[in-house]
Design an enzyme around this catalytic site. Structure first.
Site, mmCIF file in Angstrom:
data_model
loop_
_atom_site.group_PDB
_atom_site.id
_atom_site.type_symbol
_atom_site.label_atom_id
_atom_site.label_comp_id
_atom_site.label_asym_id
_atom_site.label_seq_id
_atom_site.Cartn_x
_atom_site.Cartn_y
_atom_site.Cartn_z
ATOM 1 N N PHE A 117 0.850 -1.176 0.000
ATOM 2 C CA PHE A 117 0.000 0.000 0.000
ATOM 3 C C PHE A 117 0.890 1.232 0.000
ATOM 4 O O PHE A 117 2.022 1.181 0.486
ATOM 5 C CB PHE A 117 -0.912 0.001 1.231
ATOM 6 C CG PHE A 117 -2.362 0.045 0.879
ATOM 7 C CD1 PHE A 117 -3.018 -1.101 0.473
ATOM 8 C CD2 PHE A 117 -3.078 1.233 0.935
ATOM 9 C CE1 PHE A 117 -4.364 -1.068 0.139
ATOM 10 C CE2 PHE A 117 -4.421 1.279 0.607
ATOM 11 C CZ PHE A 117 -5.070 0.128 0.199
ATOM 12 N N GLN A 237 -7.815 14.876 2.621
ATOM 13 C CA GLN A 237 -7.073 14.043 1.684
ATOM 14 C C GLN A 237 -7.817 13.855 0.367
ATOM 15 O O GLN A 237 -8.995 13.523 0.361
ATOM 16 C CB GLN A 237 -6.823 12.672 2.302
ATOM 17 C CG GLN A 237 -6.081 11.731 1.370
ATOM 18 C CD GLN A 237 -5.607 10.508 2.097
ATOM 19 O OE1 GLN A 237 -6.383 9.609 2.381
ATOM 20 N NE2 GLN A 237 -4.334 10.487 2.431
ATOM 21 N N HIS A 239 -7.801 11.496 -2.705
ATOM 22 C CA HIS A 239 -7.268 10.207 -3.112
ATOM 23 C C HIS A 239 -6.982 10.255 -4.604
ATOM 24 O O HIS A 239 -7.783 10.752 -5.372
ATOM 25 C CB HIS A 239 -8.296 9.108 -2.800
ATOM 26 C CG HIS A 239 -7.761 7.723 -2.913
ATOM 27 N ND1 HIS A 239 -7.390 7.166 -4.116
ATOM 28 C CD2 HIS A 239 -7.528 6.774 -1.969
ATOM 29 C CE1 HIS A 239 -6.953 5.934 -3.895
ATOM 30 N NE2 HIS A 239 -7.023 5.667 -2.612
ATOM 31 N N LEU A 249 -14.299 5.348 -5.509
ATOM 32 C CA LEU A 249 -12.898 5.049 -5.242
ATOM 33 C C LEU A 249 -12.401 3.792 -5.939
ATOM 34 O O LEU A 249 -13.071 2.763 -5.944
ATOM 35 C CB LEU A 249 -12.697 4.882 -3.741
ATOM 36 C CG LEU A 249 -11.226 4.884 -3.371
ATOM 37 C CD1 LEU A 249 -10.709 6.296 -3.354
ATOM 38 C CD2 LEU A 249 -11.011 4.217 -2.050
ATOM 39 N N GLU A 252 -6.174 1.915 -3.647
ATOM 40 C CA GLU A 252 -4.738 1.907 -3.825
ATOM 41 C C GLU A 252 -4.239 0.473 -3.995
ATOM 42 O O GLU A 252 -3.159 0.244 -4.523
ATOM 43 C CB GLU A 252 -4.135 2.511 -2.554
ATOM 44 C CG GLU A 252 -2.866 3.240 -2.713
ATOM 45 C CD GLU A 252 -2.626 4.087 -1.467
ATOM 46 O OE1 GLU A 252 -3.398 5.026 -1.237
ATOM 47 O OE2 GLU A 252 -1.696 3.783 -0.726
ATOM 48 N N ARG A 283 -0.430 9.443 -0.687
ATOM 49 C CA ARG A 283 -1.527 9.909 -1.529
ATOM 50 C C ARG A 283 -1.415 11.355 -1.972
ATOM 51 O O ARG A 283 -1.736 11.693 -3.100
ATOM 52 C CB ARG A 283 -2.837 9.715 -0.787
ATOM 53 C CG ARG A 283 -3.199 8.264 -0.740
ATOM 54 C CD ARG A 283 -4.447 8.029 0.045
ATOM 55 N NE ARG A 283 -4.707 6.595 0.061
ATOM 56 C CZ ARG A 283 -5.644 6.022 0.785
ATOM 57 N NH1 ARG A 283 -6.415 6.751 1.576
ATOM 58 N NH2 ARG A 283 -5.811 4.722 0.738
ATOM 59 N N HIS A 370 -11.538 12.479 -0.267
ATOM 60 C CA HIS A 370 -11.599 11.140 0.299
ATOM 61 C C HIS A 370 -11.634 11.079 1.812
ATOM 62 O O HIS A 370 -12.443 10.368 2.394
ATOM 63 C CB HIS A 370 -10.396 10.363 -0.209
ATOM 64 C CG HIS A 370 -10.355 8.934 0.235
ATOM 65 N ND1 HIS A 370 -11.379 8.072 -0.058
ATOM 66 C CD2 HIS A 370 -9.440 8.225 0.932
ATOM 67 C CE1 HIS A 370 -11.091 6.888 0.456
ATOM 68 N NE2 HIS A 370 -9.932 6.949 1.064
ATOM 69 N N ARG A 412 -2.951 11.156 5.568
ATOM 70 C CA ARG A 412 -3.084 9.813 6.122
ATOM 71 C C ARG A 412 -2.520 8.793 5.147
ATOM 72 O O ARG A 412 -2.716 8.912 3.939
ATOM 73 C CB ARG A 412 -4.567 9.509 6.353
ATOM 74 C CG ARG A 412 -4.870 8.070 6.642
ATOM 75 C CD ARG A 412 -6.333 7.845 6.937
ATOM 76 N NE ARG A 412 -7.185 7.869 5.772
ATOM 77 C CZ ARG A 412 -7.485 6.796 5.045
ATOM 78 N NH1 ARG A 412 -6.998 5.623 5.360
ATOM 79 N NH2 ARG A 412 -8.277 6.905 4.015
#
Ligand code: FAD
Ligand code: HEM
Ligand code: SF4
Ligand code: F3S
Ligand code: FES
Lengths: 597, 235, 124, 144
Positions: A117, A237, A239, A249, A252, A283, A370, A412
């Protein structure tokens, strides 16, 4: 009094964090979980990729690495004591989920399977490390289901489809909440010793978002109205990979399994921006890279999107280029079948919403709003704190996306949110129950529902010349464009002016539905009120922070400025104005340095 | 493109009886039915009520009958159903308002099958995870996908007959646990689902499988349960 | 306050199930049809006399024969499909094909039978 | 590797109830009816039905190998068709079909009648009805 319920602990919200808190609180105290949605509809169910824990089941990994990655990911704004605490608890937290029956994917040895990730690395080699424990691409769904099931098993009291409108404070202590029962339109007072907020984020203030309709920031707005501060609200954030226009979404995990980003010219562009981990950078870095490509004219067909390429032959080709290997050292390969097994829902979304097959075609993607890094300030036990000295507000707790511990700082890392829910949900629950055991009920005010009623009456009695949906649409557009991925003073100032206008216009909306039963129009309007409140805070805080850090990128202040801005923002609402203060960042082991991926 | 959207309307605060309302809308063919409902709510009649949250088919809020068949409004595009669209609430549950039905009987049935992991044996000595091979994990993968949207149960003629039939969604949940190699309460669950209101009420009508937005092979799962109640084999 | 459970026979039948829902309805009709027929038939042969002859006259009419043969044939063929897929749940994956096969078997046989019955009715 | 414990639940633990017994009975009786019908038809063909009966009559005999189903045909000698053996086959089919059919009706009622009392009444009526039909049916089969 009619409709008064008494519980030691009341949890507002039944997502991952609310359920975890409810589960733990109910073991030590009489607990109710109140949610405006059926618990299984909470947005935790949408989480796809995974939950991180440094098991090292397939390769070497340590909680310290996880801690460092998270600190770095947070652009050094995260509180390091809290991050260390979370990363150390991670292993037991994930094991506990497994013991509750969560069906993780498995290694051939029968252990929990992990995948790569963004931002999670081997601290020695700098290469990506497999740290995200997952159940196909519906990890959040399985967490939500498993926790809800365990709550049923433990006979937690649920109040489903009750929307909380107000938080009651008596003698400076928590006294309960007021909620409307959607099915009847009646107001209920929940008299409690301790209240835990777990209401999720507020991504719906942006136009293109991966967030649910329910993500309107209710919890944060309620507390703001009651005079409590919000922390780090400028950090939101984006994404990198949302489906073009829809914002749905694409996890990832797709890049974790080897997918790469490709611009309109067919070039893979991430190596330019993150030479080491490339497509698996954190991100904020990837989102900005995509935006830069688009701005410099390398979007697909001159449009606002690029491609995510997950065709097996491309994955194999790029993996060979990167020298990526399996854990046994053999070259990394993947087949369409394996990919389908690992990412079934992603394939499904593409089929349904775009009519394309990601095994043979590339996905058009754009960054999507996100995750809310900021929120209700808490310490690492979930206790809400109300100033720069971390003074605890007695009886009030927060956990999950609505809270700001802060473990995510300015950005994050993927998979750290689910971990946050489990770890801090649990501690908030434990603390609340412990507090409830020694505290007394505060006496309720004479008319506890007055404030909530006043808000509704206001909405019912407007002149009706404005339309809720129009305001909402304009707000989302402006917030996405001017307070989105890239920000500058001019844009934000104009956004702030517009927000003031919308707030004025909002006073003139009227609710046509006069009924009581499921008056969703009334509630949607109330939620818009919250979003306007939150937008205002986001824009003010963002304008105030004159640097670029993590999710907050300013065109007019492109560098991180640790001298002046290595501090958390706190924002209060006083007399209709937003006041800003600061709080120091806790730094233990890792001194800020430049972030390179 | 021009579409006519016919919506079932019932507002208990003002209406004695339900009726249909028709709206002519100009929309893109790639829009979701949910987008159409939002449009109506925003600009034609704010009182139109329906449940929704995630808007991409993972939360299970907005199952409804679209052109006579159960679907998720957020997972059905205009191009999937054409320009004459009829939207009605789910069958077999009480209508509370417009497209909102009373979900309680549905969740009550769900709660009957012990819908939670049960294993009272001591944890592995190393304190780590209970081991499970990828094959054992794959055995019940399909039924872990359920989002409790009720599209299946409310498409089942047996459930229309009476809501004491557990219904496919509850059985799917039972399957998820019975075939989980780590769970230890399969026997109790088999007892529950072999009562009169259990698997015997399933007449393989398949409406459930075809309605499931998560593509769960429900009828197959129920078939496996039926044989499991008889043979006791749950591998 | 709330409407009653909203399944009238009409709305139930309007539900757009596909092939299998149709076979389920027909299977039911077939089963009940046969059960009624067998009951009446046995009773008629038992009672005999006027009532028996009257009953006989009904089910020897060609219309009734077309109906009852439908019941028997459809119920038997569909019942076989159900039995097979019930005993081997894995086969349920091939559901769609099974229903095609079922109609492919049923329609010609039933067609010929109807043809014979009608021809007999017209001829006699 | 995982310790794959046997996942075979003993009958004693999981129990079995009337519903599921009848469920499997419905399937097995369906197969049995197929077998009996085929048996009767083959028997008829051996006894010369190919030349002496039309298709409809063969089928009728197949579904119930009972004397009344050969009376109106061109069969010259009905003695071989009325042996105790065929009467026994007929009785068996009668038993199986009645049980299958009556239980089928009970299943249908169960779909709509849900109170325990209602279901009790249905079961009581169906048992009485089934016994009556079997007695009458057997009487017809053996006395004709
Ligand atoms: C598409 C998507 C994918 C993601 N993938 C990942 C991932 O792979 N890994 C990861 O770590 N994180 C991921 N995240 C982030 C993570 O899922 C969320 O941050 C997290 O689930 C939030 O959980 P929560 O418990 O705080 O809130 P939620 O689960 O959203 O729950 C909020 C609850 O509050 C209730 N509520 C809200 N307002 C009120 C009110 N006024 N009154 C009463 N109740 C109220 C709601 O009903 C709901 O029950 C993802 C997020 C999204 C959107
Ligand atoms: C070859 C002959 C037959 C076969 C293969 C057969 C098969 C079946 C099967 C498999 C079922 C179960 C359906 C379900 O549960 O969904 C069934 C139900 C039923 N059968 Fe038969 N059957 C046959 C003959 C008969 C006869 C002769 C009668 C009447 C006396 C009959 C009456 C019924 C009834 C009333 C039902 C219940 C219908 C329902 O539940 O929908 N069947 N049959
Ligand atoms: S099985 Fe499918 S249709 Fe049924 S509730 Fe679950 S997701 Fe919905
Ligand atoms: S629709 Fe109903 S009858 Fe069985 S196959 Fe599905 S549960
Ligand atoms: S809104 Fe979540 S499933 Fe449709």
């Amino acid at each position: 009094m009619a409709n008064v319920h008494e519980f030691d602990v009341v949890v507002v919200g039944a997502g991952g964090s609310g359920l975890m808190a409810g589960l733990y609180a109910s073991r030590g105290a009489k607990t109710a979980v109140i949610s405006k949605l059926y618990p299984t509809r909470s947005h935790t169910g949408a989480a796809q990729g995974g939950i991180s824990a440094a098991f090292g089941n397939t390769e070497e990994d340590h909680p310290e690495w996880h801690t460092y990655d998270s600190v770095k990911g947070s652009d050094y704004l995260g509180d390091q004591d809290a991050i260390e605490f979370m990363c150390n608890e991670a292993i037991d937290a994930v094991l506990e989920l497994e013991h509750m029956g969560l069906p993780f994917d498995r290694t051939p040895e029968g252990r929990i399977l992990q995948r790569n990730f963004g931002g999670h690395t081997n601290n020695v080699t700098g290469k990506p490390v497999r740290r995200a424990c997952h159940a196909a691409d519906r990890t959040g769904h399985m967490i939500l289901q498993t926790l809800y099931q365990q709550c049923l098993k433990n006979k937690v009291n649920f109040f489903d489809e009750y929307q909380v409108l107000d938080f009651l404070v008596v003698n400076g202590k928590a006294a309960g909440v007021v909620a409307v029962e959607l099915a009847t339109g009646e107001l209920h007072t929940f008299h409690a010793k301790a209240v835990i907020f777990a209401t999720g984020g507020h991504g719906r203030v942006f136009e293109v978002t991966s967030n649910a309709y329910a993500y309107t920031g209710d919890g944060a707005a309620i507390l703001l109205r009651r005079g409590l501060p919000l922390e780090d609200m400028e950090f939101f954030q984006f994404h990198p990979t949302g489906i073009y226009k829809l914002g749905i979404l694409i996890t990832e995990g797709v890049r974790g399994e080897g997918g790469v980003l490709v611009n309109g010219k067919g070039e893979r562009f991430m190596p330019k921006y993150a030479p080491n981990v490339k497509d698996l950078a954190s991100r904020d870095v990837v989102s900005r890279a995509i935006y830069t490509e688009i701005r410099e004219g390398r979007g697909v067909n001159g449009q606002n999107y690029v491609y995510l390429d997950s065709r097996p032959e491309s994955i194999i080709k790029y993996a060979a280029e990167d020298g990526r290997t399996n854990s046994d050292g053999s070259p990394y390969t993947i087949t369409a079948e394996e990919l389908l097994k690992k990412l079934p829902d992603i394939v499904d979304f593409n089929r349904v919403y775009l009519g394309i097959d990601p095994m043979t075609q590339m996905m058009p993607i754009q960054p999507t709003a996100h995750y809310t890094m900021g929120g209700i300030p808490t310490n690492k036990f979930g206790e809400v704190v109300i100033d720069d000295k971390n003074t605890v507000f007695p009886g009030l707790y927060a956990a999950g996306e609505c809270a700001c511990v802060s473990v995510h700082g300015a950005n994050r890392l993927g998979t750290n949110s689910l971990l946050d829910l489990i770890v801090f949900g649990k501690h908030a629950g434990l603390r609340a129950a412990e507090y409830a055991r020694q505290a007394d009920f505060q006496k309720l005010p004479d008319d506890p529902t007055a404030e909530a009623r006043a808000q509704f009456d206001g909405l019912r009695s407007g002149s009706g010349k404005e339309n809720v949906f129009d305001i909402s649409r304009e707000m989302k557009k402006v917030m996405f464009e001017d307070v989105g991925i890239y920000r500058n003073e001019k844009g934000m100032k104009s956004a702030i002016e517009k927000i003031a206008e919308w707030k004025e216009r909002f006073k003139h909306v009227r609710i046509t539905d006069t009924g009581r039963v499921f008056n969703t129009e009334l509630l949607n309007a109330w939620e818009l009120g919250n979003m306007l409140e939150i937008s205002d805070v986001i824009a003010e805080c963002a304008l105030n922070r004159k640097e670029s850090r993590g999710g907050h990128s300013r065109e007019d202040f492109q560098k991180r400025d640790d001298v002046n801005w290595l501090k958390h923002t706190l924002a209060w609402k006083k007399n209709g104005k937003i006041e800003i203060g600061y709080k120091p960042v806790v730094i233990t082991k890792y001194q800020p340095k430049e972030r390179v991926y | 493109m021009q579409v006519t959207l016919k919506v079932f309307r019932y507002n208990p605060d003002v209406d004695k009886k339900w009726h249909y309302e028709t709206y002519n809308l100009d929309v893109e063919e790639t829009e979701r039915i949910l987008d159409l409902l939002e449009l109506v709510k925003g600009h034609y009649d704010g009182s139109l009520s329906f449940r929704r949250s995630c808007a991409h088919g993972v939360c299970g809020s907005d199952a409804m009958r679209i052109n006579g068949r159960n679907m998720l409004a957020c997972k059905t595009l205009v191009r999937d159903v054409g320009d004459k669209i009829t939207v009605e609430p789910l069958l077999g549950l009480k209508v509370m308002k417009d497209l909102i039905v009373d979900m309680e009987p549905f969740f009550d049935n769900y709660k009957k099958v012990l819908p939670y992991f049960i294993n009272d044996s001591p944890l592995p000595a190393d304190g780590k995870e209970r081991l499970q091979s990828p094959e054992e994990r794959a055995r019940f993968d399909d039924t872990t996908k359920c989002i409790l949207c009720a599209a299946c149960t409310t498409s089942c003629p047996s459930f229309w007959g009476s809501d004491d039939y557990l219904g496919p969604a509850a059985l799917v949940t039972a399957h998820r646990f019975i075939f989980d190699s780590r769970d230890e309460a399969a026997s109790e669950r088999l007892k529950i689902i072999s009562e009169t209101s259990g698997v015997a009420r399933c007449h393989t009508v398949y409406n459930c499988t075809m309605a499931c937005p998560r593509d769960i092979q429900i009828t197959k799962a129920i078939g496996e349960l039926k044989m499991a109640t008889l043979t006791g084999k749950v591998d | 306050m709330v409407l009653k459970r909203n399944v009238s026979l009409a709305s139930a039948l309007r539900y757009k199930g596909q092939g299998p829902m149709l076979t389920y309805i027909l299977h039911r009709i077939g089963g009940v049809g046969m059960a009624v027929f067998v009951t009446v038939h046995i009773l008629a042969s038992f009672v005999g006399g006027k009532a028996g002859i009257f009953a006989n006259s009904i089910y020897e009419s060609w219309l009734f024969q077309i109906f009852i043969f439908f019941c028997v044939l459809f119920h038997a063929i569909n019942g076989l499909r159900i039995t097979i897929s019930d005993l081997w749940p894995k086969l349920i994956q091939h559901q769609r094909e099974a229903i095609w096969v079922e109609w492919a078997v049923f329609l010609p046989i039933y067609g010929i039978a109807v043809y014979i019955i009608i021809r007999a009715a017209l001829g006699g | 590797m995982t310790t794959t414990k046997s996942r075979n639940l003993p009958l004693a633990k999981r129990g079995i109830n009337f519903e599921m017994i009848m469920w499997i009975f419905t399937r097995l009786s369906a197969l049995a009816m197929y077998a009996l019908i085929l048996f009767a038809i083959i028997g008829a063909l051996i006894m010369g039905a190919r030349t002496q009966m039309n298709m409809a009559d063969v089928l009728r005999w197949g579904f119930m190998p009972n004397l009344s189903h050969v009376q109106n045909t061109n069969v010259p000698d009905i003695a071989p068709w009325s042996t105790p053996f065929w009467r026994a086959v007929g009785s068996l089919l009668l038993l199986v079909a009645t049980a299958h059919g009556v239980h089928g009706l009970v299943v249908i009622c169960d779909d709509y009648i849900v109170t325990p009392r209602g279901r009790q009444i249905v079961r009581f009526i169906s048992i009485v009805f089934m016994i009556a039909m079997i007695v009458i049916g057997l009487y017809v089969v053996w006395t004709l």
